[in-house]
Motif scaffolding. Structure first.
Motif, PDB file in Angstrom:
ATOM      1  N   UNK A  36     -30.291  10.410  40.982  1.00 50.49           N
ATOM      2  CA  UNK A  36     -31.345  11.181  40.330  1.00 50.49           C
ATOM      3  C   UNK A  36     -30.908  12.581  39.894  1.00 50.49           C
ATOM      4  N   UNK A  37     -29.814  12.676  39.126  1.00 53.00           N
ATOM      5  CA  UNK A  37     -29.428  14.004  38.631  1.00 53.00           C
ATOM      6  C   UNK A  37     -30.459  14.499  37.612  1.00 53.00           C
ATOM      7  N   UNK A  38     -30.536  15.791  37.425  1.00 56.51           N
ATOM      8  CA  UNK A  38     -31.461  16.349  36.442  1.00 56.51           C
ATOM      9  C   UNK A  38     -31.040  15.963  35.028  1.00 56.51           C
ATOM     10  N   UNK A  39     -29.726  15.770  34.836  1.00 55.14           N
ATOM     11  CA  UNK A  39     -29.196  15.465  33.510  1.00 55.14           C
ATOM     12  C   UNK A  39     -28.004  14.540  33.650  1.00 55.14           C
ATOM     13  N   UNK A  40     -27.844  13.623  32.717  1.00 56.68           N
ATOM     14  CA  UNK A  40     -26.683  12.740  32.624  1.00 56.68           C
ATOM     15  C   UNK A  40     -26.190  12.813  31.187  1.00 56.68           C
ATOM     16  N   UNK A  41     -24.912  13.115  31.015  1.00 56.79           N
ATOM     17  CA  UNK A  41     -24.329  13.258  29.683  1.00 56.79           C
ATOM     18  C   UNK A  41     -23.508  12.017  29.355  1.00 56.79           C
ATOM     19  N   UNK A  42     -23.765  11.453  28.174  1.00 56.16           N
ATOM     20  CA  UNK A  42     -22.942  10.381  27.633  1.00 56.16           C
ATOM     21  C   UNK A  42     -22.171  10.971  26.463  1.00 56.16           C
ATOM     22  N   UNK A  43     -20.855  11.051  26.602  1.00 55.44           N
ATOM     23  CA  UNK A  43     -19.984  11.657  25.594  1.00 55.44           C
ATOM     24  C   UNK A  43     -19.355  10.547  24.765  1.00 55.44           C
ATOM     25  N   UNK A  44     -19.680  10.510  23.468  1.00 53.17           N
ATOM     26  CA  UNK A  44     -19.225   9.451  22.576  1.00 53.17           C
ATOM     27  C   UNK A  44     -18.096   9.911  21.660  1.00 53.17           C
ATOM     28  N   UNK A  45     -17.365  10.942  22.047  1.00 53.55           N
ATOM     29  CA  UNK A  45     -16.318  11.510  21.210  1.00 53.55           C
ATOM     30  C   UNK A  45     -15.235  10.533  20.795  1.00 53.55           C
ATOM     31  N   UNK A  46     -14.967   9.511  21.598  1.00 54.75           N
ATOM     32  CA  UNK A  46     -13.912   8.547  21.278  1.00 54.75           C
ATOM     33  C   UNK A  46     -14.463   7.176  20.905  1.00 54.75           C
ATOM     34  N   UNK A  47     -15.765   7.097  20.600  1.00 57.20           N
ATOM     35  CA  UNK A  47     -16.371   5.819  20.234  1.00 57.20           C
ATOM     36  C   UNK A  47     -15.906   5.396  18.843  1.00 57.20           C
ATOM     37  N   UNK A  48     -15.525   4.131  18.723  1.00 59.13           N
ATOM     38  CA  UNK A  48     -15.078   3.581  17.443  1.00 59.13           C
ATOM     39  C   UNK A  48     -16.098   2.607  16.873  1.00 59.13           C
ATOM     40  N   UNK A  49     -16.715   1.815  17.730  1.00 64.65           N
ATOM     41  CA  UNK A  49     -17.609   0.751  17.287  1.00 64.65           C
ATOM     42  C   UNK A  49     -18.733   0.578  18.288  1.00 64.65           C
ATOM     43  N   UNK A  50     -19.915   0.227  17.780  1.00 69.57           N
ATOM     44  CA  UNK A  50     -21.069  -0.045  18.628  1.00 69.57           C
ATOM     45  C   UNK A  50     -21.825  -1.223  18.035  1.00 69.57           C
ATOM     46  N   UNK A  51     -22.163  -2.210  18.885  1.00 70.78           N
ATOM     47  CA  UNK A  51     -23.012  -3.306  18.423  1.00 70.78           C
ATOM     48  C   UNK A  51     -24.379  -3.181  19.096  1.00 70.78           C
ATOM     49  N   UNK A  52     -25.226  -4.180  18.900  1.00 69.53           N
ATOM     50  CA  UNK A  52     -26.582  -4.102  19.445  1.00 69.53           C
ATOM     51  C   UNK A  52     -26.596  -4.056  20.967  1.00 69.53           C
ATOM     52  N   UNK A  53     -25.629  -4.698  21.608  1.00 71.50           N
ATOM     53  CA  UNK A  53     -25.558  -4.638  23.071  1.00 71.50           C
ATOM     54  C   UNK A  53     -25.223  -3.224  23.521  1.00 71.50           C
ATOM     55  N   UNK A  54     -24.327  -2.574  22.816  1.00 74.84           N
ATOM     56  CA  UNK A  54     -24.002  -1.188  23.129  1.00 74.84           C
ATOM     57  C   UNK A  54     -25.203  -0.282  22.945  1.00 74.84           C
ATOM     58  N   UNK A  55     -25.949  -0.495  21.866  1.00 67.29           N
ATOM     59  CA  UNK A  55     -27.162   0.278  21.637  1.00 67.29           C
ATOM     60  C   UNK A  55     -28.165   0.048  22.768  1.00 67.29           C
ATOM     61  N   UNK A  56     -28.231  -1.182  23.256  1.00 62.88           N
ATOM     62  CA  UNK A  56     -29.172  -1.472  24.346  1.00 62.88           C
ATOM     63  C   UNK A  56     -28.793  -0.727  25.625  1.00 62.88           C
ATOM     64  N   UNK A  57     -27.517  -0.426  25.814  1.00 65.67           N
ATOM     65  CA  UNK A  57     -27.100   0.350  26.990  1.00 65.67           C
ATOM     66  C   UNK A  57     -27.643   1.778  26.892  1.00 65.67           C
TER      67      UNK A  57
END
Length: 110
Positions: A36-57
């Motif tokens: 239960x952190x106050x904030x969680x950061x998702x850093x997508x700086x090295x993302x190349x591809x995303x499909x619908x399953x990735x979006x669902x995450x």
């Protein structure tokens, strides 16, 4: 994962976020949100591809963050991901406050 600030977990997401790779990321997000952190950061700086399953995450992280009172922040969002988030309405979800009101929306940068 970046541990420079132990109170703000940062998950670096790179390469392809798709059906074959989404499960480990989802498990890591669930593990981090259990604290239960106050904030969680998702850093997508090295993302190349995303499909619908990735979006669902990303949606899953938001939904679970809402319940944990954790603000989900997206960082280093590539233009293609920002476009997908906007077109699908996920950007609007990310801007909502967590249910317990501890933190406010998220930031997404291109």
């Amino acid at each position: 994962m970046d541990r420079s600030d132990p109170d703000v977990p940062i998950v670096r997401v790179g390469g392809d976020l798709a059906y074959a790779t989404a499960t480990p990321l989802r498990a890591e997000i669930d593990r981090l949100l259990a604290a239960r952190p106050a904030r969680l950061v998702l850093d997508f700086g090295d993302l190349i591809f995303l499909d619908s399953t990735g979006l669902s995450v990303i949606v899953h992280a938001w939904r679970e963050g809402q319940q944990a009172g954790t603000r989900i922040e997206l960082r280093a969002v590539p233009r293609f991901l920002a476009t997908i988030l906007d077109m699908t309405g996920v950007t609007g979800l990310l801007d909502r406050r967590p249910t317990d009101g501890r933190a406010s929306g998220s930031t997404a940068s291109a």
